[in-house]
Design a protein around this motif. Structure first.
Motif, short mmCIF file in Angstrom:
data_model
loop_
_atom_site.label_atom_id
_atom_site.label_comp_id
_atom_site.label_asym_id
_atom_site.label_seq_id
_atom_site.Cartn_x
_atom_site.Cartn_y
_atom_site.Cartn_z
N ALA A 14 0.84 -1.19 0.00
CA ALA A 14 0.00 0.00 0.00
C ALA A 14 0.88 1.25 0.00
CB ALA A 14 -0.90 0.01 1.23
N PRO A 15 0.37 2.36 -0.53
CA PRO A 15 1.14 3.60 -0.53
C PRO A 15 1.69 3.99 0.84
CG PRO A 15 -0.72 3.83 -1.97
CD PRO A 15 -0.89 2.50 -1.29
N ARG A 16 0.88 3.83 1.89
CA ARG A 16 1.37 4.19 3.23
C ARG A 16 2.60 3.37 3.61
NH1 ARG A 16 -1.32 6.35 7.36
NH2 ARG A 16 -2.02 7.71 5.68
N GLU A 17 2.56 2.08 3.27
CA GLU A 17 3.71 1.22 3.56
C GLU A 17 4.90 1.60 2.70
OE1 GLU A 17 5.06 -3.48 3.37
OE2 GLU A 17 2.92 -2.96 3.25
N MET A 18 4.66 1.95 1.45
CA MET A 18 5.76 2.39 0.58
C MET A 18 6.51 3.56 1.22
SD MET A 18 4.17 2.46 -3.27
CE MET A 18 3.06 1.20 -3.88
N ALA A 19 5.74 4.56 1.66
CA ALA A 19 6.37 5.77 2.22
C ALA A 19 7.06 5.49 3.54
CB ALA A 19 5.31 6.86 2.39
N ALA A 20 6.54 4.53 4.29
CA ALA A 20 7.11 4.24 5.60
C ALA A 20 8.38 3.41 5.52
CB ALA A 20 6.08 3.53 6.47
N THR A 21 8.56 2.67 4.42
CA THR A 21 9.66 1.71 4.38
C THR A 21 10.67 1.96 3.26
OG1 THR A 21 8.36 0.22 2.96
CG2 THR A 21 8.20 -0.09 5.36
N ARG A 22 10.39 2.96 2.40
CA ARG A 22 11.26 3.20 1.26
C ARG A 22 11.50 4.69 1.07
NH1 ARG A 22 8.30 -1.32 0.11
NH2 ARG A 22 9.34 -3.03 -1.04
N THR A 23 12.61 5.01 0.44
CA THR A 23 12.87 6.39 0.04
C THR A 23 12.07 6.70 -1.22
OG1 THR A 23 14.70 5.81 -1.43
CG2 THR A 23 15.22 6.18 0.92
N PRO A 24 11.90 7.98 -1.57
CA PRO A 24 11.22 8.29 -2.83
C PRO A 24 11.89 7.64 -4.04
CG PRO A 24 11.32 10.25 -1.47
CD PRO A 24 12.15 9.20 -0.77
N GLU A 25 13.22 7.57 -4.05
CA GLU A 25 13.92 6.94 -5.16
C GLU A 25 13.58 5.46 -5.24
OE1 GLU A 25 15.30 8.89 -2.86
OE2 GLU A 25 15.61 10.67 -4.12
N GLU A 26 13.46 4.82 -4.09
CA GLU A 26 13.09 3.40 -4.08
C GLU A 26 11.64 3.20 -4.50
OE1 GLU A 26 16.09 1.79 -0.55
OE2 GLU A 26 14.14 2.66 -0.02
N VAL A 27 10.77 4.13 -4.15
CA VAL A 27 9.38 4.04 -4.60
C VAL A 27 9.29 4.24 -6.11
CG1 VAL A 27 7.13 5.20 -4.51
CG2 VAL A 27 8.33 4.61 -2.39
N ARG A 28 10.11 5.11 -6.65
CA ARG A 28 10.14 5.27 -8.10
C ARG A 28 10.50 3.95 -8.77
NH1 ARG A 28 13.71 9.60 -11.78
NH2 ARG A 28 13.36 8.52 -13.77
N ALA A 29 11.50 3.28 -8.25
CA ALA A 29 11.92 2.00 -8.82
C ALA A 29 10.81 0.95 -8.68
CB ALA A 29 13.20 1.52 -8.15
N LEU A 30 10.16 0.95 -7.52
CA LEU A 30 9.06 0.01 -7.29
C LEU A 30 7.91 0.27 -8.26
CD1 LEU A 30 7.93 -2.24 -5.37
CD2 LEU A 30 6.85 -0.38 -4.09
N ALA A 31 7.57 1.55 -8.43
CA ALA A 31 6.49 1.90 -9.35
C ALA A 31 6.84 1.54 -10.79
CB ALA A 31 6.18 3.39 -9.24
N ALA A 32 8.12 1.63 -11.14
CA ALA A 32 8.54 1.23 -12.48
C ALA A 32 8.32 -0.27 -12.68
CB ALA A 32 10.00 1.59 -12.70
#
Length: 391
Positions: A155-173
């Protein structure tokens, strides 16, 4: 207020249809109030989209009339503004052959449309012979449709709590690659709403109650989608996080525009500055902004605000403005029918009208054409929106 508005919209639509000479009009027709059945707050079935209804029976088409080449061209432009829910390859093919600008993969759609050679999106593109958008709700967490095919993601909340924005970009890719590999081009995500009022409908779909954190992670998510060739759609402008309730289940009102302007709107401007993406307009009513009897998706003042960027951290927006679902959410269906809602949304400034039910596409197009004939929607506005949605 809702009842009065419903009667007003029904009368306006009936008058437009009369002006277009598409139906016979009587005092009873003009005074009618048409509604559709809404769904549960989260889904029509355990795995459904928030607010998506089960398919409904199509309305009978209005009588066909002779059209000039100019009218045919205008009708094609109107059809291109429709993002319609589909249930199967055959359903999608029929709607695309009627000119729909895009199809929306509903949670109850036959999974074969994503997987079966000859009956999948690639086959649709080959048969239809033109480009079109294919959209889905895929945020991660509890809103990720057909995850058995497209994958499971946090979930987005978990993404923000456990990853940096750069890591979320990679995950979203990675997420975006899965979507793109199955023919999907538009993702109705990320949520930019702030989880301020702790509404169940927002909750962990929001990256954060902090506006800077929410915006930066939404921008990272959208950029990752773009890296994979998928268009992200920021939602739900101008902000659902402080609404009085869930627009899937009924009328919902935000705090006054003065509050929304300072708290809920800035993340949209910051996210749009930081990443490529389109925008989805929600169904909340915003006191002090435009017509207070209108959900945002039907209110010209909301689209004007979006286009102008006249709010803190706002930027002028020239991209595609989508509506939230116009057929599966009680904030709309308690007021009017789907054809009426589509005409009202396009007249207000929406570029793509989204609906998930099995409403007749021909009837919806006829209703918008009648509104143009009656002068409530200008041809110039249709042309401008059609140019934006060209893919």
């Amino acid at each position: 207020m809702n009842k009065n508005f419903s009667v007003k919209v029904a009368a306006m639509t009936a008058a437009a249809l009369c002006g277009g000479l598409l139906v016979a009009c009587t005092p009873e027709t003009i005074g009618s109030d048409t509604t559709e059945t809404s769904s549960s707050p989260i889904s029509e079935k355990p795995t459904g989209r928030p607010g998506e209804p089960a398919p409904t029976s199509s309305t009978s088409a209005l009588p066909a009339t002779e059209e000039t080449p100019e009218q045919e061209e205008l009708r094609a432009q109107v059809a291109s503004l429709m993002m319609v829910g589909v249930t199967s390859y055959e359903d999608a093919l029929a709607k695309l052959q009627q000119g729909a600008g895009g199809i929306f993969i509903t949670s109850w759609a036959d999974p074969a449309i994503l997987t079966e050679p000859g009956r999948d999106i690639a086959a649709l593109r080959e048969t239809v012979g033109r480009d079109f958008s294919v959209s889905i709700d895929f945020e991660g967490g509890r809103v990720q449709r057909h995850s058995e095919i497209l994958g499971n993601w946090p979930a987005p909340r978990e993404m923000a709590a456990t990853r940096t924005p750069e890591e979320v970009r990679a995950l979203a890719a990675e997420m975006g690659k899965s979507l793109a590999d199955h023919g999907i081009t538009v993702n109705f995500a990320p949520v930019v709403d702030l989880d301020i009022a702790e509404l169940d409908v927002i909750g962990d779909r929001s990256f954060s109650p902090d506006p800077v954190v929410a915006a930066d992670y939404a921008a990272a998510f959208a950029t990752g989608m773009k890296d994979a060739g998928v268009t992200a759609v920021f939602k739900h402008f101008p902000g659902h996080g402080q609404a009085s309730g869930d627009t899937h289940t009924g009328f919902a009102v935000t705090p006054p525009i003065e509050v929304i302007r300072e708290q809920d709107l800035p993340p949209f401007g910051r996210a749009l500055t930081g990443a490529p993406g389109e925008v989805m307009v929600g169904h909340m009513v915003v006191p002090g902004l435009g017509d207070e009897s209108l959900p945002s998706s039907l209110d010209p003042a909301v689209y004007q605000l979006l286009r102008s960027g006249a709010y803190p951290e706002g930027v002028p927006f020239n991209g595609v403005a989508y509506t939230d679902d116009l057929s599966g959410m009680a904030a709309i269906t308690d007021l009017m029918s789907t054809p009426e809602a589509v005409a009202a949304a396009i007249g207000a400034g929406a570029d793509q009208a989204l609906w998930s039910s099995d409403e007749s596409l021909e009837v919806v197009i006829d209703t918008v054409m009648a509104a143009i004939e009656a002068g409530t929607i200008s041809e110039e506005q249709i042309q401008e929106s059609a140019e934006r949605v060209q893919v």
